[in-house]
Design a protein around this motif. Structure first.
Motif, PDB file in Angstrom:
ATOM      1  N   GLY B 166     -23.242   0.323  21.724  1.00 28.12           N
ATOM      2  CA  GLY B 166     -22.552  -0.935  21.538  1.00 28.12           C
ATOM      3  C   GLY B 166     -23.348  -2.056  20.514  1.00 28.12           C
ATOM      4  N   ARG B 167     -24.600  -1.734  20.957  1.00 27.29           N
ATOM      5  CA  ARG B 167     -25.682  -2.632  19.897  1.00 27.29           C
ATOM      6  C   ARG B 167     -25.351  -2.394  18.494  1.00 27.29           C
ATOM      7  N   GLN B 168     -25.085  -1.073  18.214  1.00 25.65           N
ATOM      8  CA  GLN B 168     -25.065  -0.790  16.651  1.00 25.65           C
ATOM      9  C   GLN B 168     -23.550  -0.816  16.151  1.00 25.65           C
ATOM     10  N   SER B 169     -22.738  -1.186  17.135  1.00 24.97           N
ATOM     11  CA  SER B 169     -21.212  -1.344  16.606  1.00 24.97           C
ATOM     12  C   SER B 169     -20.871  -2.631  16.218  1.00 24.97           C
ATOM     13  N   PRO B 170     -19.624  -2.955  15.708  1.00 27.24           N
ATOM     14  CA  PRO B 170     -19.410  -4.244  15.241  1.00 27.24           C
ATOM     15  C   PRO B 170     -19.602  -5.288  16.469  1.00 27.24           C
ATOM     16  N   TRP B 171     -19.329  -4.749  17.652  1.00 29.13           N
ATOM     17  CA  TRP B 171     -19.666  -5.599  18.753  1.00 29.13           C
ATOM     18  C   TRP B 171     -20.796  -6.189  18.737  1.00 29.13           C
ATOM     19  N   GLY B 172     -21.723  -5.358  18.611  1.00 33.30           N
ATOM     20  CA  GLY B 172     -23.298  -5.839  18.674  1.00 33.30           C
ATOM     21  C   GLY B 172     -23.620  -6.786  17.644  1.00 33.30           C
ATOM     22  N   ARG B 173     -23.032  -6.439  16.668  1.00 31.96           N
ATOM     23  CA  ARG B 173     -23.268  -7.356  15.296  1.00 31.96           C
ATOM     24  C   ARG B 173     -22.819  -8.860  15.818  1.00 31.96           C
ATOM     25  N   VAL B 174     -21.584  -9.105  16.339  1.00 33.80           N
ATOM     26  CA  VAL B 174     -21.064 -10.051  16.752  1.00 33.80           C
ATOM     27  C   VAL B 174     -21.920 -10.725  17.414  1.00 33.80           C
ATOM     28  N   MET B 175     -22.442 -10.272  18.535  1.00 25.06           N
ATOM     29  CA  MET B 175     -23.346 -10.679  19.714  1.00 25.06           C
ATOM     30  C   MET B 175     -24.624 -11.230  18.996  1.00 25.06           C
ATOM     31  N   ARG B 176     -25.272 -10.494  18.208  1.00 32.42           N
ATOM     32  CA  ARG B 176     -26.287 -11.164  17.203  1.00 32.42           C
ATOM     33  C   ARG B 176     -26.185 -12.178  16.487  1.00 32.42           C
ATOM     34  N   ALA B 177     -24.931 -12.290  16.010  1.00 33.97           N
ATOM     35  CA  ALA B 177     -24.495 -13.377  15.095  1.00 33.97           C
ATOM     36  C   ALA B 177     -24.413 -14.629  16.116  1.00 33.97           C
ATOM     37  N   ILE B 178     -23.794 -14.365  17.369  1.00 36.26           N
ATOM     38  CA  ILE B 178     -23.466 -15.343  18.222  1.00 36.26           C
ATOM     39  C   ILE B 178     -24.892 -16.256  18.560  1.00 36.26           C
ATOM     40  N   ARG B 179     -25.822 -15.181  18.931  1.00 40.00           N
ATOM     41  CA  ARG B 179     -27.042 -15.840  19.148  1.00 40.00           C
ATOM     42  C   ARG B 179     -27.736 -16.577  18.102  1.00 40.00           C
ATOM     43  N   GLU B 180     -27.563 -16.417  16.978  1.00 40.09           N
ATOM     44  CA  GLU B 180     -28.251 -17.010  15.805  1.00 40.09           C
ATOM     45  C   GLU B 180     -27.310 -18.385  15.486  1.00 40.09           C
ATOM     46  N   ARG B 181     -26.010 -18.305  15.261  1.00 37.74           N
ATOM     47  CA  ARG B 181     -25.130 -19.248  14.988  1.00 37.74           C
ATOM     48  C   ARG B 181     -23.719 -19.349  15.429  1.00 37.74           C
ATOM     49  N   GLU B 182     -23.568 -19.634  16.485  1.00 42.91           N
ATOM     50  CA  GLU B 182     -22.135 -19.550  17.198  1.00 42.91           C
ATOM     51  C   GLU B 182     -21.314 -20.275  16.392  1.00 42.91           C
ATOM     52  N   ILE B 183     -21.652 -21.599  15.729  1.00 45.88           N
ATOM     53  CA  ILE B 183     -20.634 -21.998  15.001  1.00 45.88           C
ATOM     54  C   ILE B 183     -19.893 -21.246  13.999  1.00 45.88           C
ATOM     55  N   ALA B 184     -20.665 -20.601  13.494  1.00 48.18           N
ATOM     56  CA  ALA B 184     -20.189 -19.902  12.305  1.00 48.18           C
ATOM     57  C   ALA B 184     -19.608 -18.632  12.546  1.00 48.18           C
ATOM     58  N   VAL B 185     -19.906 -18.116  13.863  1.00 48.07           N
ATOM     59  CA  VAL B 185     -19.073 -17.015  14.531  1.00 48.07           C
ATOM     60  C   VAL B 185     -17.652 -17.633  14.793  1.00 48.07           C
ATOM     61  N   MET B 186     -17.622 -18.632  15.190  1.00 44.20           N
ATOM     62  CA  MET B 186     -16.283 -19.258  15.428  1.00 44.20           C
ATOM     63  C   MET B 186     -15.577 -19.538  14.325  1.00 44.20           C
ATOM     64  N   ALA B 187     -16.278 -19.896  13.183  1.00 40.11           N
ATOM     65  CA  ALA B 187     -15.625 -19.987  11.922  1.00 40.11           C
ATOM     66  C   ALA B 187     -15.073 -18.549  11.244  1.00 40.11           C
ATOM     67  N   ALA B 188     -15.744 -17.803  11.690  1.00 36.27           N
ATOM     68  CA  ALA B 188     -15.311 -16.258  11.199  1.00 36.27           C
ATOM     69  C   ALA B 188     -14.178 -15.894  12.098  1.00 36.27           C
ATOM     70  N   GLY B 189     -13.420 -16.673  13.019  1.00 32.30           N
ATOM     71  CA  GLY B 189     -12.282 -16.365  13.996  1.00 32.30           C
ATOM     72  C   GLY B 189     -12.545 -15.553  15.134  1.00 32.30           C
ATOM     73  N   LYS B 190     -13.872 -15.798  15.692  1.00 33.96           N
ATOM     74  CA  LYS B 190     -14.077 -14.927  16.833  1.00 33.96           C
ATOM     75  C   LYS B 190     -14.007 -15.923  18.102  1.00 33.96           C
ATOM     76  N   ASN B 191     -13.450 -15.253  19.230  1.00 35.11           N
ATOM     77  CA  ASN B 191     -13.456 -15.916  20.341  1.00 35.11           C
ATOM     78  C   ASN B 191     -14.673 -15.873  21.020  1.00 35.11           C
ATOM     79  N   THR B 192     -15.803 -16.658  20.628  1.00 32.10           N
ATOM     80  CA  THR B 192     -17.361 -16.402  21.039  1.00 32.10           C
ATOM     81  C   THR B 192     -17.284 -16.421  22.653  1.00 32.10           C
ATOM     82  N   VAL B 193     -16.470 -17.221  23.474  1.00 37.48           N
ATOM     83  CA  VAL B 193     -16.506 -17.391  24.770  1.00 37.48           C
ATOM     84  C   VAL B 193     -16.123 -15.800  25.351  1.00 37.48           C
ATOM     85  N   ARG B 194     -15.203 -15.245  24.613  1.00 32.37           N
ATOM     86  CA  ARG B 194     -14.764 -14.069  25.248  1.00 32.37           C
ATOM     87  C   ARG B 194     -15.819 -12.934  25.359  1.00 32.37           C
TER      88      ARG B 194
END
Ligand code: ADP
Ligand code: MG
Lengths: 277, 327, 287
Positions: B166-194
């Motif tokens: 999981g950590r090495q999959s795209p899922w893990g990448r989104v997780m790390r990105a959320i930890r760093e800048r949640e707002i930019a992950v939202m702008a990239a179209g991810k439902n961060t709450v989910r």
């Protein structure tokens, strides 16, 4: 479908086919009225400029359109569908993409990963499919990687592919922001000061890139910018905001002659940047 | 005889390290990967343990039971139940400020503790539940508990592999990105709450699994074993010491901290006069707290820092297939 | 029935006084330092036991021992802040959260080491409840409420009449703004610890007077204290008082329906409802 315009609208609206329409959008922060009764349209396929002195409410308006903050009142229509109050990821799925005034890159991810993060609707974003459908996840990733490499090529950033995004210069971060919008099939792209901190060489490329995306991929752009050269080179029409409201709109030539615009830039706070306008 | 005792001790020790390792991996999903603050670990641990205990034990007077189900069913239901409770907490708090989740996890752990102690019809109160079957009990004789260790090891390997994937999959990448800048992950179209909800539920479900393993390892559960002191804090120290964000670090932390914890216990039991034993336990707890603060001040990344690259695995695979394609 | 409700409400006011005193400090600290101070309950515990040392060790009357304990608790809190939290302030706020959990553990094991795990009391004397219009009330309970009122009045004067107090309120409401306005933030931080710890120590002593002393007493009341702070709205000291009263009274009234051991669950339920309906607190702006 897009060219079915209602008769009533056609009479009052000069532009035939707006992709985005704002009706009396308003935003209050406590006592501050950042955006006041804003109404305008963005025509499909245009590169629309949005200018105005600092604090005019431009970024706030972008935040409202892209779903990051809810307006106090007013409605926003994307392709004639109401989108007011929808979440950013829902709007993204509808092709509405944005960048930030201050670049929001993922500093601890590589440039490539910054881009590869973006595309939506793939199986790899569920941890369950990373367990049970790993081969498929990898195949999709390979496709996305190819696309990311194309984007890097396009932006001439290929040699920075494996660099951590935190190490890029301000201008390169701006390009990366633009690159992220290219990782998806966007229809309307909102760029918040894409030229800020970008050196003249990069700036020329940025202008060329935006124009190419507009022509080749059919993106509609709305660009906030203080650099009037960039606006003059790219944008038609240009919308001018001051103190939260739309002051006027028109071609760059019309804007330059408008005394109200000069008043807005020089009258109040006297922005030095406005001299080029 | 001596050798047998040593072997039994090693098996016992490693089984506990394994169980704590699973707990630390669960916390690593939440904190290390996503930055979610859970200090109700003991609660999810207890849910897993009690669920499996109640479902697998024989009938006994005084409290619900007599289901006598297989251990696998007990573990599975325990996992599902702790995951469900995490889902409810997450739905309420995950779109609010990050510390609200922390406060809510204390709340839920506290309520679980009260239920364990007071709802005798369900949990037999402070007397606890005994007679929880060992894995494969009755199939063959296993005086050292080595089958149990194997079951724990299997669970650990599966959880580790699943999380690494999981950590090495795209899922893990989104997780790390959320930890760093949640707002930019939202702008990239991810439902961060989910995404955060997924991580919280997954981590808590793993803690539930650890609870089930623990119940079948000891054969006995009581509220005392789920004191927040002895689980929540130890697990936190294990993860921070080992290196949050790094699954191997979590396991190393579990090994190191548990060695220190159990080793000092052994020493004090052997050498301290009996009247000082309870005091010795508090001194150890004090030292664990101090260790945590020292790590935070001097080496916040832990023994094994988080790896920086996320896409390596997919890239490796592609290179491999490029080679096999003869390119 | 009506009498019972009134009786429980009175008990609720006693409990609410204790919770409020803890919640004020927690709320101010939360507002100013932007982190939830999980060791706040254990600061209460330390305070209660310091007062116990004064009473049993030095043979002081409880009020004198309390003054001593407040001094000790404040000193300890400022020491912890300056040696640990201050160094971590630049990092993410959640790191402070972890650090405070560690401090909670350290304080509790210290208390347990020095005073042992068994429950203790300030005085063995039997408390004869007084009866007022059919309501039973122990003298200590009257003292607790009176003490809490006095402390809140002092706090109010501090927050409204002194420069530091005004700065503190401004900062708890909006730290960025306060920094721009030129408030000496480090000084305000130290004062916040002084106020927060002093009130926490008082709350701990009151809790010990109302029930008994136990090394886990502070940890177990932390949940209601947090609930009160959230109900009142983070960073709002006056809100915390109302929140504390609501939590205290609701907890006591709940014993008519649920077993008394579930009082903390009531606090939790109130908090959850609040987070769902209006995360900014009773007096905050709607979402
Ligand atoms: N989150 C916020 N809270 C309070 N005021 C804000 C917030 N965001 C923007 N503002 C205010 O709204 C006004 C418009 O800001 P902004 O949209 O950033 O202007 P522009 O982008 O045109 O320079 C400014 O006065 C700014 O201070
Ligand atoms: Mg702006």
């Amino acid at each position: 479908m897009a060219d079915v315009t209602q008769a009533g609208d056609a009479a009052t609206v000069p532009k035939a086919d707006p992709i985005l329409r704002l009706c009396d959008v308003e935003k209050q922060f406590g006592g501050i009225r950042a955006v006041a009764a804003c109404s305008f349209e963005i025509g499909r396929g245009t590169i629309t400029g949005l200018i105005g002195p600092n604090g005019a409410g431009k970024s706030t308006l972008f935040n409202i359109i892209s779903g990051f903050i809810a307006p106090t009142s007013g409605r926003i229509l994307l392709d004639e569908d109401e989108i007011t109050g929808l979440a950013p990821h829902v709007l993204f799925a509808r092709g509405l993409v944005r960048t930030f005034q201050i670049p929001q890159e993922f500093q601890q991810l590589t440039v490539l990963d910054n881009l590869m993060l973006v595309p939506a609707g793939r199986s790899g974003e569920s941890i369950v499919s990373s367990w049970f459908r790993w081969a498929r996840v990898c195949d999709e990733e390979t496709g996305i990687r190819d696309r990311a490499e194309e984007v890097l090529e396009f932006l001439q950033l290929t040699r920075l592919r494996d660099e951590f995004a935190g190490n890029l210069s301000g201008g390169q971060k701006k390009l990366l922001e633009l690159g992220r919008t290219m990782m998806t099939d966007a229809r309307l792209v909102l760029l918040d000061e894409p030229g800020a901190g970008v050196n003249p060489t990069l700036m020329k490329r940025l202008v060329a890139d935006i124009r190419r995306l507009n022509r080749e991929r059919g993106y509609t752009f709305c660009i906030i910018e203080h650099d009037m050269d960039l606006i003059a080179a790219l944008c038609d029409p240009v919308i001018v905001m001051a103190e939260g409201a739309v002051l006027t709109a028109g071609s760059m030539a019309e804007i330059r002659r408008d005394p109200r615009v000069i008043e807005a830039y020089f009258g109040g706070s006297g922005q030095a940047r406005g001299t080029r306008a | 005889m001596d050798l047998f005792e040593l072997f039994t001790f090693v098996v016992f020790f490693l089984s506990l390290v394994g169980i704590y390792g699973v707990l630390a991996l669960g916390l690593n999903v939440q904190w290390g990967l996503t930055g979610l603050f859970n200090i109700g670990i003991a609660g999810f641990f207890a849910i897993g343990a009690y669920t499996s205990a109640i479902l697998t034990t024989a009938d006994s007077p005084g409290y619900v039971g007599g289901f006598g189900l297989p251990m696998a069913v007990g573990l599975l239901v325990g996992i599902l139940l702790s995951g469900t409770i995490a889902l409810l907490i997450g739905l309420i708090t995950l779109n609010l400020r990050e510390d609200y989740l922390a406060i809510a996890t204390i709340g839920i752990a506290e309520i679980i503790r009260l239920v364990l102690k007071n709802e005798e019809w369900l949990t037999n109160g402070v007397r606890g539940i005994a007679g929880i079957p060992r894995p494969f009990a009755g199939w063959f004789d296993d005086p050292t508990g080595v089958t149990n260790l194997l079951v724990v090891a299997l669970a650990l390997v599966v959880v580790y592999a699943a999380l690494e994937r999981g950590r090495q999959s795209p899922w893990g990448r989104v997780m790390r990105a959320i930890r760093e800048r949640e707002i930019a992950v939202m702008a990239a179209g991810k439902n961060t709450v989910r995404f955060r909800l997924e991580s919280f539920v997954l981590g808590s479900a793993i803690m539930g699994l650890a609870g089930g393993l623990y119940a079948h390892f000891f054969g006995f559960v009581s509220p005392e074993a789920f004191d927040p002191m002895y689980t929540t804090f130890l697990i936190w120290v294990m993860l921070i010491a080992g290196g949050s964000g790094n699954n191997r670090g979590a396991l190393l932390g579990a090994l190191v901290i548990w060695t220190i914890w159990a080793g000092t216990e052994y020493l004090t039991n052997a050498f301290a006069p009996p009247e000082y034993l309870t005091r010795a336990a508090t001194v150890r707890m004090f030292l664990v707290g101090l260790l945590l603060e020292i790590i935070l001040l001097t080496r916040p990344q832990g023994l094994l820092p988080e790896s920086q690259f996320v896409t390596r695995r997919e890239e490796r695979r592609r290179r491999r297939s490029d080679i096999s394609d003869g390119k | 029935m009506v009498l019972e409700i009134i009786q429980l409400t009175v008990y609720g006011i006693v409990l609410g006084s204790i919770i409020s005193l803890g919640a004020i400090g927690l709320s101010l600290l939360y507002g100013i330092l932007r982190f939830a101070h999980f060791a706040h309950g254990d600061v209460m515990t330390v305070g209660a036991y310091l007062a116990l040392a004064g009473v049993t060790g030095l043979g002081l009357p409880i009020w004198a021992a309390s003054a001593l304990a407040v001094g000790g608790g404040v000193g300890l809190a400022v020491l912890i802040d300056q040696t640990l939290y201050r160094r971590l302030r630049r990092t993410a706020p959640v790191i402070l959260l972890i650090a405070s959990v560690g401090i909670a553990l350290i304080l509790r094991s210290l208390v347990q080491f020095v005073w042992g795990p068994d429950t203790q009391v300030y005085t063995q004397e039997l408390q004869m409840p007084v009866r007022l219009l059919g309501i039973r009330l122990k003298p200590t309970q009257l003292q607790i409420v009176a003490g809490a009122v006095i402390l809140v009045v002092i706090l109010h004067l501090f927050l409204t009449r002194t420069r530091t107090g005004k700065a503190m309120r401004a900062m708890a409401d909006n730290p960025e703004l306060a920094r721009i306005v030129g408030i000496d933030t480090e000084l305000v931080v130290v004062w916040t610890w002084v106020i927060g710890a002093a009130l926490a120590v008082a709350a701990g002593i009151f809790l010990g007077m109302d029930t008994r002393l136990q090394p886990t007493m502070g940890w177990h009341i932390l949940l209601p204290v947090f609930a009160a702070a959230i109900l009142g709205g983070i960073g709002k000291p006056y809100g915390a008082i109302v929140g504390g009263m609501v939590v205290g009274i609701a907890s006591e009234l709940s014993t008519m329906v649920f077993p008394p051991v579930y009082k903390p669950a009531v606090a939790f339920a109130l908090m959850v409802v609040m987070l769902l309906v209006r995360p900014t607190g009773l007096f905050g702006a709607p979402r």
